[in-house]
Design a protein around this motif. Structure first.
Motif, mmCIF file in Angstrom:
data_model
loop_
_atom_site.group_PDB
_atom_site.id
_atom_site.type_symbol
_atom_site.label_atom_id
_atom_site.label_comp_id
_atom_site.label_asym_id
_atom_site.label_seq_id
_atom_site.Cartn_x
_atom_site.Cartn_y
_atom_site.Cartn_z
ATOM 1 N N LEU A 24 0.849 -1.189 0.000
ATOM 2 C CA LEU A 24 0.000 0.000 0.000
ATOM 3 C C LEU A 24 0.885 1.240 0.000
ATOM 4 C CD1 LEU A 24 -2.736 -0.870 2.682
ATOM 5 C CD2 LEU A 24 -2.566 -1.612 0.300
ATOM 6 N N SER A 25 0.425 2.294 -0.659
ATOM 7 C CA SER A 25 1.165 3.556 -0.670
ATOM 8 C C SER A 25 0.409 4.670 0.046
ATOM 9 C CB SER A 25 1.472 3.994 -2.105
ATOM 10 O OG SER A 25 0.281 4.107 -2.867
ATOM 11 N N ALA A 26 -0.904 4.554 0.179
ATOM 12 C CA ALA A 26 -1.713 5.569 0.873
ATOM 13 C C ALA A 26 -3.155 5.073 0.917
ATOM 14 C CB ALA A 26 -1.637 6.922 0.169
ATOM 15 N N TRP A 27 -3.967 5.771 1.705
ATOM 16 C CA TRP A 27 -5.413 5.595 1.688
ATOM 17 C C TRP A 27 -6.048 6.906 1.246
ATOM 18 C CZ3 TRP A 27 -8.238 1.180 2.855
ATOM 19 C CH2 TRP A 27 -7.521 0.112 3.395
ATOM 20 N N LYS A 28 -7.132 6.808 0.502
ATOM 21 C CA LYS A 28 -7.913 7.974 0.117
ATOM 22 C C LYS A 28 -9.291 7.871 0.778
ATOM 23 C CE LYS A 28 -5.086 10.147 -2.712
ATOM 24 N NZ LYS A 28 -4.620 11.535 -2.469
ATOM 25 N N GLU A 29 -9.820 9.034 1.174
ATOM 26 C CA GLU A 29 -11.114 9.081 1.844
ATOM 27 C C GLU A 29 -11.985 10.153 1.209
ATOM 28 O OE1 GLU A 29 -10.219 9.875 5.897
ATOM 29 O OE2 GLU A 29 -9.208 7.960 6.245
ATOM 30 N N VAL A 73 -4.475 17.794 -11.862
ATOM 31 C CA VAL A 73 -5.429 18.616 -11.121
ATOM 32 C C VAL A 73 -5.888 17.790 -9.930
ATOM 33 C CG1 VAL A 73 -7.655 19.795 -11.172
ATOM 34 C CG2 VAL A 73 -6.170 19.843 -13.191
ATOM 35 N N GLU A 74 -5.518 18.214 -8.750
ATOM 36 C CA GLU A 74 -5.863 17.458 -7.549
ATOM 37 C C GLU A 74 -7.298 17.767 -7.127
ATOM 38 O OE1 GLU A 74 -3.873 15.251 -6.626
ATOM 39 O OE2 GLU A 74 -1.923 15.869 -7.435
ATOM 40 N N ASP A 75 -7.952 16.779 -6.564
ATOM 41 C CA ASP A 75 -9.315 16.944 -6.059
ATOM 42 C C ASP A 75 -9.226 17.294 -4.571
ATOM 43 O OD1 ASP A 75 -11.935 16.769 -5.215
ATOM 44 O OD2 ASP A 75 -12.387 14.993 -6.417
ATOM 45 N N PRO A 76 -9.538 18.544 -4.199
ATOM 46 C CA PRO A 76 -9.380 18.957 -2.790
ATOM 47 C C PRO A 76 -10.359 18.261 -1.851
ATOM 48 C CG PRO A 76 -10.495 20.674 -4.040
ATOM 49 C CD PRO A 76 -10.059 19.635 -5.036
ATOM 50 N N ARG A 77 -11.366 17.593 -2.402
ATOM 51 C CA ARG A 77 -12.334 16.914 -1.538
ATOM 52 C C ARG A 77 -11.792 15.621 -0.961
ATOM 53 N NH1 ARG A 77 -17.052 16.039 -5.638
ATOM 54 N NH2 ARG A 77 -15.214 15.291 -6.779
ATOM 55 N N LEU A 78 -10.725 15.081 -1.582
ATOM 56 C CA LEU A 78 -10.167 13.803 -1.130
ATOM 57 C C LEU A 78 -9.174 14.025 0.000
ATOM 58 C CD1 LEU A 78 -9.491 11.967 -4.524
ATOM 59 C CD2 LEU A 78 -11.529 11.893 -3.093
ATOM 60 N N ARG A 79 -9.280 13.225 1.028
ATOM 61 C CA ARG A 79 -8.318 13.233 2.121
ATOM 62 C C ARG A 79 -7.358 12.061 1.937
ATOM 63 N NH1 ARG A 79 -10.920 12.708 7.611
ATOM 64 N NH2 ARG A 79 -8.725 12.964 8.203
ATOM 65 N N THR A 80 -6.097 12.263 2.304
ATOM 66 C CA THR A 80 -5.079 11.235 2.195
ATOM 67 C C THR A 80 -4.642 10.803 3.585
ATOM 68 O OG1 THR A 80 -4.303 12.162 0.104
ATOM 69 C CG2 THR A 80 -2.822 10.656 1.240
ATOM 70 N N ALA A 81 -4.573 9.488 3.799
ATOM 71 C CA ALA A 81 -4.136 8.930 5.076
ATOM 72 C C ALA A 81 -2.928 8.037 4.831
ATOM 73 C CB ALA A 81 -5.271 8.133 5.725
ATOM 74 N N PRO A 82 -2.093 7.832 5.854
ATOM 75 C CA PRO A 82 -0.892 7.012 5.675
ATOM 76 C C PRO A 82 -1.226 5.582 5.278
ATOM 77 C CG PRO A 82 -0.778 8.258 7.722
ATOM 78 C CD PRO A 82 -2.172 8.417 7.195
ATOM 79 N N ALA A 83 -0.300 4.968 4.561
ATOM 80 C CA ALA A 83 -0.531 3.623 4.036
ATOM 81 C C ALA A 83 -0.809 2.619 5.135
ATOM 82 C CB ALA A 83 0.680 3.178 3.203
ATOM 83 N N TYR A 84 -0.066 2.687 6.220
ATOM 84 C CA TYR A 84 -0.197 1.669 7.258
ATOM 85 C C TYR A 84 -0.563 2.274 8.614
ATOM 86 C CZ TYR A 84 1.309 -1.676 3.844
ATOM 87 O OH TYR A 84 1.349 -2.472 2.722
ATOM 88 N N GLY A 85 -1.296 3.398 8.555
ATOM 89 C CA GLY A 85 -1.794 3.968 9.796
ATOM 90 C C GLY A 85 -2.724 3.032 10.536
ATOM 91 N N HIS A 86 -3.417 2.150 9.791
ATOM 92 C CA HIS A 86 -4.362 1.229 10.427
ATOM 93 C C HIS A 86 -3.648 0.150 11.238
ATOM 94 C CE1 HIS A 86 -3.190 -0.571 6.588
ATOM 95 N NE2 HIS A 86 -3.574 -1.746 7.041
ATOM 96 N N LEU A 87 -2.305 0.038 11.107
ATOM 97 C CA LEU A 87 -1.558 -0.969 11.850
ATOM 98 C C LEU A 87 -0.797 -0.379 13.026
ATOM 99 C CD1 LEU A 87 -0.016 -3.104 8.958
ATOM 100 C CD2 LEU A 87 -2.181 -3.441 10.156
ATOM 101 N N GLN A 88 -0.901 0.933 13.242
ATOM 102 C CA GLN A 88 -0.079 1.562 14.274
ATOM 103 C C GLN A 88 -0.346 0.981 15.663
ATOM 104 O OE1 GLN A 88 2.469 3.661 13.606
ATOM 105 N NE2 GLN A 88 1.918 3.128 11.494
#
Length: 582
Positions: free
Chosen positions: A106-111, A564-579
């Motif tokens: 994984l490289s990132a999560w998008k929300e 062109v980036e979509d400002p509505r999307l949030r980016t989260a770390p790839a392995y934040g869910h394993l911290q």
């Protein structure tokens, strides 16, 4: 008395012979072309109730967590393409962790509005990720006490141990390799792509396998290793080695509820040294080893990815037709000669692993941002064979690039051709429109076979041939990957159809990284009007099996430009869910 003529013997009615594998491939390729008024067959909508789980797991198999290795300033990006510049790292827990972290992780999560999805280092059509990875290696201190076959689990960034190997079994494999080498296997789950794309999905699965091969080869290069495909391993043999035999239900019958994994290829990762070609030619799976593995089922039960499935018989047919059942003939082994040093480019000293892990697919482009001429030429040089990741592919290059240039400073807009195999230049000139100019553009470096075919504004045509997608016109340039098609299929066999798409996918992976290195972004385009592109190039417009139009075929599109980036999307770390587990 009237004499009656004796009745004629009735001709026996026999079923027509089944189509040959090559006939199946040609028919599949023809019927899965998109046309302006008819797209290839698909459901036509997304059945969200059957959306596949993007992560395969093997319940009951031991999971070994790998280390998350953050990007470092070294090695520089340019050094990936010059074997020998990066000292080889030992194959230990840290380097194996880094290999997968920089290739299939994984490289990132998008929300967005409550929805969450993962991105990966290796790109995939529609972010669907049909490609599964496997590691085969000897004992590794701190990771594996015994040689093993492991499935890579990207969600956890870990290895699921599916089979341990005895010392003699591992010797049967490793004895054919240089000391310290290991193997990485790839397989595809077609359902992940066909859920969205229908019959054309087989093509996209092969693109994604090519992306994964290149991602692994470049991650290996960052460790000072060389990657090479071991084409002496037949598909059925690879299925046994990786434990991909059909999942059985309680009655011993094939369980059709569990989505099948189809073997793709086996890569050897070699520490340093240009020994890949010789290893690839010699390597094979001993019959005794395969018999032993076939008698012992691997550990773990694969999870079911969907509650229901839409069958696509055309995909099953072309998959069977393109299975390779024997090692290729001697003439297959024609790797390209080593490439010249070439240009480093302005971003050549950028950290390689940072670029690898920040890679994204652009969803829109600004229609303004361009590219400097020198950077454009340096980018094209890295798409030429003879350097990683293309040294992993042991066949003569078969893909050339038709370029629709929009915004490259110092390069006239228009249609260009990049000939990646010099021996094909004359054949290409003969096949394409006779009125093309074939002029060398200003400042083009020696050794780069780039030619202007027709000057002019190509934005509208780039958009039109790419299923009317504006992104193909809004970038700095767009690409059509044109394959030498009929002749290599006839020479090698129907199984080479997959390899053509792998080569295209590998080119796409380098385009992604080159875009990032130039401060731009790339996007692979699987939806394009095949024969419209052929007509643009002067090839017969409506190719069918047996016509000259199959001499070259369009296999993949790509575009590079300012995102062109979509400002509505949030980016989260790839392995934040394993911290919480650390």
């Amino acid at each position: 008395m009237l004499l009656r003529r004796p009745p004629r013997p009735r001709a026996s009615r026999q079923d027509p012979p089944p189509p040959s594998p090559l006939e199946v491939v040609l028919a599949y390729h023809a019927t899965t072309k998109h046309h302006p008024y008819r797209y290839a067959d698909s459901l036509g909508y997304l059945d969200w109730d059957t959306q596949p789980d993007p992560f395969r797991r093997y319940a009951g198999a031991a999971l070994l967590p790998l280390d998350q290795v953050p990007p470092t300033p070294e090695p520089p990006y340019a050094d990936l393409f010059h074997p020998g510049r990066i000292p080889p790292r030992p194959m230990d827990r840290a380097s194996i962790s880094q290999l997968f972290y920089d290739s299939l992780a994984l490289s990132a999560w998008k929300e967005f509005q409550g929805s969450r999805w993962a991105l990966r280092v290796n790109p995939s059509s529609g972010n669907l990720h049909p490609t599964e990875g496997y590691l085969l290696c000897g004992p590794v201190p701190g990771l594996l006490d015994r040689a093993a076959v492991c499935h890579y689990a990207p969600y956890e960034h870990g290895l699921e141990v599916r089979r341990t190997l005895s010392p003699s079994q591992w010797q049967a494999l490793s004895g054919q390799l240089p000391p310290g080498a290991m193997l990485v296997g790839l397989a595809s789950i077609y359902w992940r792509e066909s859920w969205k794309y229908g019959e054309r999905a087989f093509r996209y699965c092969q693109h994604d396998a090519g992306h994964a091969i290149a991602a692994i080869a470049l991650a290996a290069a960052a460790l000072g290793w060389q990657a090479v495909l071991l084409e002496g391993v037949a598909d059925a043999e690879l299925a046994v080695l990786l434990g991909l035999s059909e999942q059985l239900d309680e009655d011993g019958d094939a369980d059709e509820r569990v989505e099948a994994e189809h073997p793709d290829g086996l890569l050897a990762l070699l520490p340093g040294g240009p020994a890949g070609a010789g290893v690839a030619r010699r390597f094979g799976l001993p019959a005794g080893l395969l018999a032993e593995l076939a008698e012992t089922p691997p550990a773990g039960m694969p999870n079911r990815l969907s509650q229901g499935h839409q069958p696509w018989p055309a995909i099953e047919a072309v998959s069977a037709a393109t299975e390779r059942q024997a090692p290729p003939a001697a003439e297959f082994w024609q790797p390209a000669p080593a490439a010249p040093e070439g240009l480093a480019g302005a971003a050549g000293r950028a950290p390689a692993r940072q670029l690898i892990r920040q890679r994204r697919s652009a969803v829109d482009m600004d229609g303004v941002t361009g590219l400097a001429r020198e950077a454009f030429y340096a980018l094209l040089q890295r798409l030429m064979p003879g350097r990683p990741p293309f040294t992993a592919l042991p066949w003569r290059p078969a893909i050339h690039l038709a370029l629709l240039v929009h915004r490259v400073q110092g390069v006239a807009p228009g249609l260009y051709i990049l000939v990646r195999e010099p021996a094909q230049r004359e054949a290409l000139a003969e096949a394409l429109d006779a009125n093309f100019a074939w002029q060398r553009p200003a400042g083009c470096p020696e050794g780069l076979d780039l030619y202007l075919l027709q000057q002019g504004d190509a934005r509208r045509v780039a958009e039109a041939v790419s299923c009317n997608q504006e992104i193909a016109a809004a970038g700095a340039f767009a690409v059509s990957m044109v394959a030498e098609f009929a002749e290599p299929l006839a020479r090698y066999g129907a199984w080479f159809y997959r390899r053509l798409h792998w080569e295209a996918g590998a080119i796409g992976q380098v385009l992604y990284l080159e875009a990032e290195a130039a401060g731009l972004r790339g996007t692979g385009i699987g939806c394009y009007f095949d024969d419209s592109m052929h007509q643009l190039l002067g090839l017969p417009g409506h190719a069918t099996p047996g016509t000259p139009g199959l001499r070259y075929q369009d296999l993949y599109h790509f575009t590079v430009g300012g995102p062109v980036e979509d400002p509505r999307l949030r980016t989260a770390p790839a392995y934040g869910h394993l911290q919480h587990l650390l």
